[in-house]
Design a protein around this motif. Structure first.
Motif, mmCIF file in Angstrom:
data_model
loop_
_atom_site.group_PDB
_atom_site.id
_atom_site.type_symbol
_atom_site.label_atom_id
_atom_site.label_comp_id
_atom_site.label_asym_id
_atom_site.label_seq_id
_atom_site.Cartn_x
_atom_site.Cartn_y
_atom_site.Cartn_z
ATOM 1 N N ALA A 170 47.362 34.610 58.546
ATOM 2 C CA ALA A 170 46.391 35.672 58.841
ATOM 3 C C ALA A 170 46.968 37.066 58.695
ATOM 4 O O ALA A 170 46.219 38.045 58.620
ATOM 5 N N VAL A 171 48.300 37.185 58.634
ATOM 6 C CA VAL A 171 48.910 38.511 58.579
ATOM 7 C C VAL A 171 48.505 39.269 57.318
ATOM 8 O O VAL A 171 48.419 40.502 57.317
ATOM 9 N N ASP A 172 48.210 38.565 56.232
ATOM 10 C CA ASP A 172 47.826 39.240 54.984
ATOM 11 C C ASP A 172 46.583 40.102 55.193
ATOM 12 O O ASP A 172 46.544 41.271 54.803
ATOM 13 N N GLY A 173 45.558 39.510 55.800
ATOM 14 C CA GLY A 173 44.324 40.250 56.029
ATOM 15 C C GLY A 173 44.514 41.404 56.997
ATOM 16 O O GLY A 173 43.909 42.469 56.836
ATOM 17 N N ILE A 174 45.368 41.204 57.999
ATOM 18 C CA ILE A 174 45.637 42.274 58.967
ATOM 19 C C ILE A 174 46.303 43.452 58.274
ATOM 20 O O ILE A 174 45.945 44.616 58.499
ATOM 21 N N LEU A 175 47.274 43.179 57.411
ATOM 22 C CA LEU A 175 48.001 44.244 56.710
ATOM 23 C C LEU A 175 47.082 45.021 55.782
ATOM 24 O O LEU A 175 47.151 46.259 55.706
ATOM 25 N N LYS A 176 46.223 44.323 55.062
ATOM 26 C CA LYS A 176 45.287 45.005 54.160
ATOM 27 C C LYS A 176 44.330 45.891 54.962
ATOM 28 O O LYS A 176 44.019 47.017 54.554
ATOM 29 N N THR A 177 43.868 45.380 56.089
ATOM 30 C CA THR A 177 42.982 46.160 56.958
ATOM 31 C C THR A 177 43.700 47.385 57.503
ATOM 32 O O THR A 177 43.151 48.491 57.539
ATOM 33 N N LEU A 178 44.947 47.200 57.917
ATOM 34 C CA LEU A 178 45.714 48.300 58.485
ATOM 35 C C LEU A 178 45.952 49.397 57.452
ATOM 36 O O LEU A 178 45.828 50.590 57.758
ATOM 37 N N SER A 179 46.269 49.030 56.229
ATOM 38 C CA SER A 179 46.493 50.041 55.192
ATOM 39 C C SER A 179 45.215 50.822 54.913
ATOM 40 O O SER A 179 45.247 52.033 54.683
ATOM 41 N N THR A 180 44.072 50.147 54.961
ATOM 42 C CA THR A 180 42.786 50.824 54.770
ATOM 43 C C THR A 180 42.510 51.776 55.928
ATOM 44 O O THR A 180 42.064 52.915 55.732
ATOM 45 N N ALA A 181 42.792 51.321 57.144
ATOM 46 C CA ALA A 181 42.512 52.136 58.325
ATOM 47 C C ALA A 181 43.372 53.394 58.385
ATOM 48 O O ALA A 181 42.991 54.376 59.025
ATOM 49 N N LEU A 182 44.509 53.386 57.719
ATOM 50 C CA LEU A 182 45.415 54.524 57.774
ATOM 51 C C LEU A 182 45.051 55.649 56.822
ATOM 52 O O LEU A 182 45.651 56.728 56.885
ATOM 53 N N HIS A 183 44.075 55.421 55.934
ATOM 54 C CA HIS A 183 43.756 56.422 54.908
ATOM 55 C C HIS A 183 43.428 57.792 55.496
ATOM 56 O O HIS A 183 43.825 58.814 54.952
ATOM 57 N N ASP A 184 42.696 57.810 56.588
ATOM 58 C CA ASP A 184 42.246 59.084 57.148
ATOM 59 C C ASP A 184 43.039 59.514 58.372
ATOM 60 O O ASP A 184 42.682 60.489 59.032
ATOM 61 N N ALA A 185 44.122 58.822 58.664
ATOM 62 C CA ALA A 185 44.907 59.152 59.854
ATOM 63 C C ALA A 185 45.868 60.305 59.571
ATOM 64 O O ALA A 185 46.252 60.534 58.423
ATOM 65 N N PRO A 186 46.265 61.050 60.598
ATOM 66 C CA PRO A 186 47.248 62.129 60.409
ATOM 67 C C PRO A 186 48.561 61.583 59.852
ATOM 68 O O PRO A 186 48.954 60.449 60.156
ATOM 69 N N GLU A 187 49.235 62.408 59.059
ATOM 70 C CA GLU A 187 50.450 61.942 58.388
ATOM 71 C C GLU A 187 51.509 61.461 59.367
ATOM 72 O O GLU A 187 52.172 60.448 59.132
ATOM 73 N N ALA A 188 51.694 62.173 60.476
ATOM 74 C CA ALA A 188 52.716 61.776 61.446
ATOM 75 C C ALA A 188 52.434 60.383 61.999
ATOM 76 O O ALA A 188 53.353 59.590 62.234
ATOM 77 N N VAL A 189 51.148 60.096 62.209
ATOM 78 C CA VAL A 189 50.760 58.777 62.707
ATOM 79 C C VAL A 189 51.016 57.721 61.643
ATOM 80 O O VAL A 189 51.558 56.643 61.917
ATOM 81 N N VAL A 190 50.639 58.032 60.412
ATOM 82 C CA VAL A 190 50.790 57.076 59.316
ATOM 83 C C VAL A 190 52.249 56.683 59.134
ATOM 84 O O VAL A 190 52.583 55.500 58.991
ATOM 85 N N VAL A 191 53.132 57.671 59.143
ATOM 86 C CA VAL A 191 54.556 57.405 58.941
ATOM 87 C C VAL A 191 55.087 56.460 60.019
ATOM 88 O O VAL A 191 55.800 55.489 59.727
ATOM 89 N N THR A 192 54.712 56.718 61.275
ATOM 90 C CA THR A 192 55.175 55.869 62.372
ATOM 91 C C THR A 192 54.630 54.454 62.251
ATOM 92 O O THR A 192 55.363 53.473 62.434
ATOM 93 N N ILE A 193 53.348 54.333 61.925
ATOM 94 C CA ILE A 193 52.727 53.015 61.797
ATOM 95 C C ILE A 193 53.362 52.235 60.653
ATOM 96 O O ILE A 193 53.618 51.025 60.765
ATOM 97 N N ILE A 194 53.618 52.893 59.527
ATOM 98 C CA ILE A 194 54.256 52.238 58.380
ATOM 99 C C ILE A 194 55.590 51.633 58.805
ATOM 100 O O ILE A 194 55.906 50.481 58.485
#
Length: 303
Positions: A170-194
């Motif tokens: 199931a991790v594949d679908g979670i990762l794809k969803t997470l990458s999509t959700a990060l598109h509009d997030a602030p850069e500082a948040v994105v870097v930490t989440i990555i």
């Protein structure tokens, strides 16, 4: 031994203390958003020369409510000595801070989670003195977040979803969803989440490669050491592939110049090899072999 996956499993609670509130909602527990959270020292060493450290330690304070301590432990496998250490942690914390402690254990497989969740009773059977009862999260009770809107609503919980399901398909679908959700997030948040996500995937090379590709394609404008690492790894892989391709072409050229017939099967085996060292050995043999197939033959006669 502490590894990057271990660090991600507990340090995400330091970076996003409110994550525990999200976990509580998922597990239908009564913990609400605190008024403040304090990251406390993790060293539980006493004067005696025995060092004991909890992975992450947080203090939750509420307006008009009782405070409590949250000790977060990342557990990658069963360890028969751990329950006794955990009981020590909680007793020491209560003695030191005079605040009720809660132990949260984060796991990446169901077997370890079930083991960690078993109550440990200290004392004789007829009169137990203390019962250790950890709160355990893992793939058995953390949600599989595959809705981008749900991920955007709580990015930290989405990362924990990926971390706890890192060994699951199931991790594949979670990762794809997470990458999509990060598109509009602030850069500082994105870097930490990555970075947390990359670390939390641990030894799942396939999932790590998927995340690497998602970051490179979907999140390339953002800079972090993980992104730079992904990019450098890609360049290194490209250079290695280029060298391998060059060696393969050299082998075929030598064989053809010597007038040896090269079957399609032999050609495919040579061009399909990505091991530079092996290709170099084949190239050396190509100078003297009597048939193209002999480049594969080891000196002892084994193919």
């Amino acid at each position: 031994m502490v590894n990057s996956s271990h660090e991600a499993m507990h340090r995400i609670f330091q970076e996003y203390p409110g994550l525990f509130t999200g976990v509580s909602k998922v597990l239908d527990l009564p913990f609400i958003q605190p008024a403040s959270v304090t990251v406390l020292p993790t060293d539980l060493t006493e004067v005696r020369p025995v060092e004991r450290r909890v992975d992450t330690l947080l203090r939750f304070d509420y307006d008009g409510e009782d405070s409590f301590l949250l000790a977060v432990e990342a557990q990658s496998g069963k360890d028969p000595d751990k329950p006794a250490s955990w009981a020590y942690y909680l007793s020491f914390l209560y003695a030191k801070y005079k605040i009720p402690p809660l132990l949260l254990v984060v796991c990446q497989d169901r077997s370890t989670a079930e083991w960690a969740a078993r109550p440990m009773v200290l004392g004789p059977p007829d009169w137990p003195s203390l019962t250790l009862r950890p709160l355990v999260v893992g793939p058995h009770n953390m949600p599989v977040i595959t809705d981008p809107e749900e991920a955007r609503a709580d990015l930290a919980l989405a990362v924990l979803s990926a971390i706890t399901h890192a060994k699951e398909p199931a991790v594949d679908g979670i990762l794809k969803t997470l990458s999509t959700a990060l598109h509009d997030a602030p850069e500082a948040v994105v870097v930490t989440i990555i970075e947390f996500t990359a670390q939390g995937l641990g030894g799942n090379r396939r999932a790590a490669e998927l995340w690497r590709n998602l970051v490179a394609v979907d999140l390339s404008p953002y800079k972090s050491y993980i992104f730079e690492e992904f990019r450098d790894e890609g360049r290194a892989q490209g250079r290695a592939q280029g060298r391998a391709q060059g060696h393969a072409e050299d082998i075929l050229l030598v064989l053809e110049e010597r007038g040896l017939d090269v079957s399609e099967e032999t050609r495919a085996r040579i061009t399909g090899c990505d091991d530079p060292d092996l290709l170099r050995r084949w190239l050396k043999r190509a100078i003297n072999v009597s048939s193209a197939e002999d480049v594969f033959r080891e000196p002892d006669g084994a193919a």
